[in-house]
Design an enzyme around this catalytic site. Structure first.
Site, short mmCIF file in Angstrom:
data_model
loop_
_atom_site.label_atom_id
_atom_site.label_comp_id
_atom_site.label_asym_id
_atom_site.label_seq_id
_atom_site.Cartn_x
_atom_site.Cartn_y
_atom_site.Cartn_z
N HIS A 51 0.82 -1.22 0.00
CA HIS A 51 0.00 0.00 0.00
C HIS A 51 0.86 1.27 0.00
O HIS A 51 0.32 2.38 -0.10
CB HIS A 51 -0.93 0.03 1.21
N HIS A 81 -6.39 -7.28 -0.27
CA HIS A 81 -6.50 -5.85 -0.57
C HIS A 81 -5.73 -5.53 -1.86
O HIS A 81 -4.67 -6.11 -2.12
CB HIS A 81 -5.91 -5.00 0.56
#
Length: 341
Positions: free
Chosen positions: A158, A195
């Site tokens: 991320h 994710h």
């Protein structure tokens, strides 16, 4: 398979996690690594220490301002005199016609995408150790290993070029890919975390030398919410070198394997010289964040499918949070990889 690991990850022990307005203990705890280590030992993998590569591999991916911020952040925060035990931003500039801040509070907001990456006194050391773990695994493959596993904590996918988020500070998978690029003209990153690997996508979105593929839970209903949709394909000369495959919440083994077959076909068409797998185990049916429903046998099948792509492979640990099945799922995916190889 050689597995790279450093005890220095324990220096990063975040406490703060904001969930729907409620402050909870974060699921990104040092105990995650203990459970993953148990999975490595069950699979009888050889555990090796990382080499300290210094700032070079990190600087290939992250901006000078961001690396400077991370390295100096805790001392600057502590010097305020009335600061809390962790660094958590109270602003997040959208950067429209903005000026880069000089105050530590402003820099903290500038360089963090959300509140899920609190910075403590040992965060920089832990993040640097994770980047060395990833780089060492990539170097093992450059030196002739067929595959290597990097037990990275904190995770990385991320993290953008100049922004932390989602438990991530340095993008370990991107750093591994850039290290492999020293040998290979083209590299692919296959992200199998629940994710979307939004930071990895952002880093390579305008680069045609690294093909990024992410299989993840539907971002319309799941973090990161605003990135990870199928229409995001790359920009400019890199158009077509980003592939997102979002899955319905609760997708199980068979649906996941169909997506992985599609990803493998796309990677083959790109014809890279090496593969980085951003290995999330949080697609598990038992993961506390509960986005997808992959079984332990499903992880074995995932490992087999990755092996059949047939490329020199670096597997970099991303997500997979505290559950009794975490170690067994790592054993399964690495075991499946080796069986199919």
């Amino acid at each position: 398979m050689k597995a790279v690991y450093s005890e220095l990850h324990r220096s990063h022990d975040p406490q703060f996690f904001l969930v729907r307005g409620v402050v909870k203990r974060t699921t990104e705890q040092p105990e995650r690594a203990d459970r993953l280590l148990a999975g490595l030992k069950a699979g009888r993998h050889e555990i090796v220490a990382p080499t300290a590569f210094g700032q070079g591999p990190r600087a290939r991916i992250h901006s000078p301002e961001y690396l400077s911020f991370l390295s100096e952040a805790w001392d600057a925060w502590s010097a305020l005199g009335d600061s809390g035990p962790e660094m958590i931003a109270n602003i997040h500039p959208v950067r429209h016609a903005a000026t880069y801040p000089t105050h530590i509070v402003g820099k903290l907001g500038w360089h963090t995408a959300d509140t899920a990456c609190p910075i403590g006194p040992g965060t920089w050391a832990g993040a640097c150790a994770a980047s060395d773990v990833a780089t060492t695994a990539a170097q093992l493959v450059r030196d002739g290993e067929d595959a290597a596993y990097a037990l990275c904590r904190p995770p990385g996918h991320h993290a953008y070029r100049d922004m932390a988020g989602g438990f991530c500070f340095l993008n370990n998978s991107a750093i591994a890919a850039a290290h492999l690029r020293l040998t290979h003209e083209r590299v692919a990153i296959l992200d199998v975390d629940v994710h979307h690997g939004n930071g990895t996508q952002g880093i390579f979105y305008e680069r045609g030398d690294v093909f990024t593929v992410s299989i993840h839970a539907d971002p319309a209903a799941y973090y990161p919410y605003v990135w990870g949709f199928s229409h995001e394909r790359g920009d400019g000369a890199a158009r077509g070198t980003n592939l997102n495959i979002p899955l319905a919440i609760g997708t199980g083994d068979d649906g996941y394997m169909q997506a992985l077959d599609r990803a493998a076909t796309a990677i083959d068409a790109f014809a890279p010289g090496a593969l980085v797998v951003a290995l999330g185990l949080d697609a598990s049916e038992h993961d506390p964040l509960a986005g997808l429903a992959v079984t332990t046998d499903g992880f074995r099948r995932i490992g087999e499918a990755i092996a059949r792509i047939g490329l020199p492979t670096v597997l970099v640990q991303e997500g997979g949070y505290l559950s009794d099945i975490l170690g067994a799922n790592l054993t399964a995916v690495l075991g499946g990889f080796q069986t199919a190889r």
